[in-house]
Design a protein around this motif. Sequence first.
Motif, short mmCIF file in Angstrom:
data_model
loop_
_atom_site.label_atom_id
_atom_site.label_comp_id
_atom_site.label_asym_id
_atom_site.label_seq_id
_atom_site.Cartn_x
_atom_site.Cartn_y
_atom_site.Cartn_z
N GLU A 66 98.07 36.12 51.37
CA GLU A 66 99.29 36.89 51.21
C GLU A 66 99.49 37.45 49.80
OE1 GLU A 66 100.60 37.11 53.99
OE2 GLU A 66 100.01 35.31 55.08
N ALA A 67 98.78 36.87 48.81
CA ALA A 67 99.10 37.19 47.42
C ALA A 67 97.86 37.18 46.53
CB ALA A 67 100.12 36.19 46.89
N ASN A 68 97.98 37.84 45.39
CA ASN A 68 97.00 37.76 44.32
C ASN A 68 97.62 37.02 43.14
OD1 ASN A 68 96.33 40.19 45.99
ND2 ASN A 68 94.58 40.28 44.61
N GLY A 77 102.33 32.10 23.88
CA GLY A 77 100.88 32.11 24.07
C GLY A 77 100.39 31.09 25.08
N LYS A 78 101.31 30.45 25.80
CA LYS A 78 100.91 29.46 26.79
C LYS A 78 100.47 30.15 28.08
CE LYS A 78 104.08 25.89 25.07
NZ LYS A 78 105.27 25.06 25.39
N PRO A 79 99.39 29.64 28.70
CA PRO A 79 98.92 30.27 29.94
C PRO A 79 99.95 30.14 31.06
CG PRO A 79 97.23 28.83 29.00
CD PRO A 79 98.51 28.55 28.25
N VAL A 80 100.07 31.20 31.84
CA VAL A 80 100.91 31.18 33.03
C VAL A 80 100.13 31.85 34.17
CG1 VAL A 80 103.10 31.20 31.80
CG2 VAL A 80 102.05 33.38 32.48
N ALA A 81 100.54 31.57 35.38
CA ALA A 81 100.00 32.25 36.56
C ALA A 81 101.03 33.24 37.05
CB ALA A 81 99.67 31.23 37.64
N ILE A 82 100.60 34.48 37.29
CA ILE A 82 101.48 35.54 37.80
C ILE A 82 101.08 35.78 39.25
CG2 ILE A 82 102.30 37.90 37.49
CD1 ILE A 82 101.27 37.73 34.57
N LYS A 83 101.89 35.30 40.17
CA LYS A 83 101.59 35.43 41.60
C LYS A 83 102.34 36.62 42.16
CE LYS A 83 101.19 32.62 45.79
NZ LYS A 83 101.35 31.24 46.34
N ILE A 84 101.60 37.54 42.76
CA ILE A 84 102.19 38.77 43.28
C ILE A 84 101.93 38.85 44.78
CG2 ILE A 84 102.19 41.28 43.16
CD1 ILE A 84 101.27 41.08 40.28
N TYR A 85 103.01 38.78 45.55
CA TYR A 85 102.88 38.94 47.00
C TYR A 85 102.71 40.40 47.34
CZ TYR A 85 103.86 34.07 47.93
OH TYR A 85 103.77 32.71 47.99
N ILE A 87 103.16 43.57 49.20
CA ILE A 87 104.20 44.07 50.10
C ILE A 87 103.59 44.77 51.31
CG2 ILE A 87 106.09 45.74 50.30
CD1 ILE A 87 106.87 45.03 47.45
N GLN A 88 102.50 45.49 51.11
CA GLN A 88 101.94 46.28 52.21
C GLN A 88 101.07 45.47 53.15
OE1 GLN A 88 103.05 49.29 52.76
NE2 GLN A 88 104.29 49.06 50.90
N SER A 89 100.43 44.39 52.65
CA SER A 89 99.45 43.71 53.50
C SER A 89 99.75 42.24 53.76
CB SER A 89 98.05 43.83 52.86
OG SER A 89 98.04 43.26 51.56
N ALA A 90 100.83 41.69 53.20
CA ALA A 90 101.18 40.30 53.49
C ALA A 90 101.56 40.17 54.96
CB ALA A 90 102.33 39.85 52.60
N SER A 91 101.34 38.98 55.52
CA SER A 91 101.59 38.74 56.94
C SER A 91 103.09 38.58 57.19
CB SER A 91 100.84 37.50 57.43
OG SER A 91 101.10 37.26 58.78
N PHE A 92 103.72 39.67 57.54
CA PHE A 92 105.16 39.73 57.75
C PHE A 92 105.60 38.76 58.85
CE2 PHE A 92 108.54 41.78 60.29
CZ PHE A 92 109.57 41.77 59.38
N LYS A 93 104.87 38.75 59.97
CA LYS A 93 105.26 37.91 61.11
C LYS A 93 105.13 36.43 60.78
CE LYS A 93 104.25 41.23 64.80
NZ LYS A 93 103.46 41.51 66.03
N THR A 94 104.07 36.06 60.06
CA THR A 94 103.89 34.67 59.69
C THR A 94 105.01 34.20 58.78
OG1 THR A 94 101.49 34.85 59.86
CG2 THR A 94 102.34 33.03 58.55
N MET A 95 105.37 35.01 57.79
CA MET A 95 106.45 34.67 56.88
C MET A 95 107.77 34.50 57.63
SD MET A 95 105.70 37.07 53.57
CE MET A 95 104.43 36.64 52.36
N SER A 96 108.02 35.39 58.59
CA SER A 96 109.28 35.34 59.33
C SER A 96 109.45 34.02 60.05
CB SER A 96 109.32 36.49 60.34
OG SER A 96 109.29 37.73 59.70
N GLU A 97 108.36 33.45 60.56
CA GLU A 97 108.42 32.18 61.29
C GLU A 97 108.96 31.05 60.42
OE1 GLU A 97 105.46 28.96 63.55
OE2 GLU A 97 104.63 30.71 62.50
N TYR A 98 108.58 31.06 59.14
CA TYR A 98 109.00 29.98 58.25
C TYR A 98 110.38 30.22 57.64
CZ TYR A 98 104.18 28.30 58.50
OH TYR A 98 102.97 27.82 58.94
N ILE A 99 110.77 31.48 57.53
CA ILE A 99 112.08 31.78 56.96
C ILE A 99 113.18 31.67 58.02
CG2 ILE A 99 113.50 33.67 56.03
CD1 ILE A 99 111.15 34.44 54.29
#
Length: 265
Positions: A66-68, A77-85, A87-99
């Motif tokens: 779902e994300a990169n 200067g501390k490392p962080v992770a930037i998670k980007i969902y 919008i065009q290709s994430a599994s909309f139906k799968t997400m809806s089931e959990y929300i």
Amino acid sequence: MKNLDRDKLLEKFDREVEKLGIRLKEADEFKVMENVFDDVTLLALYKLVNKKHISLIGGSISTGKEANVFYGEDWEGKPVAIKIYRIQSASFKTMSEYIAGDPRFSSVRKSRKEIIFAWTKKEYSNLMRAHDAGIRCPKPLHFDRNILIMELMGEGETPYPQLRAVDHDEIDMQAVYDEVMESIDTLFNKANLVHADLSEFNILFDGEHPVIIDMGQAVTPDHPKAIKFLVRDIRNINRFFKRFCNIKDEEEFFKKVVGEHRMTP
């Protein structure tokens, strides 16, 4: 989005991040990933940059269903992770089931964009609950729209390996198993969550301990499918670990976790 509009937005983004002193690593790769960096994502990223939550935006460190996830650094200067969902290709139906059924997000409209924004907020909330309960997981730092900034679980710019990929002969798998099962219990009884997708793919190993990740789908125990998800988590973990160590009886462990709240899965 028209190419001209996108080019203008990228030019504006370049000017603004330069003005703010933000460094872009692998800028060309960053710009051509159109399925990730659409106009909504660039605007969200700009807001996070403008609020000085990021001082460096680096290259991709992982790609999921779902994300990169991209490497970044905060203003210290501390490392962080930037998670980007995506919008065009994430599994909309799968997400809806959990929300759907999660009382925290009952007012969310069912458009693709709103579901993904809610999912990002949901993962932030779930990670915060888990972190506060003492679970080894990334600490969430900030979010905006479809972007989540969190602690990078790794060394330097390299994330810890997935549990499935480590040399299992070199570590005490019984101890790791026991810690994962304890985390399931702690999530349910202290964080008030069920992970709902726990497996060797969503557990990293830091050299000593397991680290739980990817908690966007985690639900509260009052979700209509929470018990089903909990049973599935327990079975997934036992399936993976049974080759390496002694595993717990699934039914007995389930009863221990849910206690007086036991329901029929």
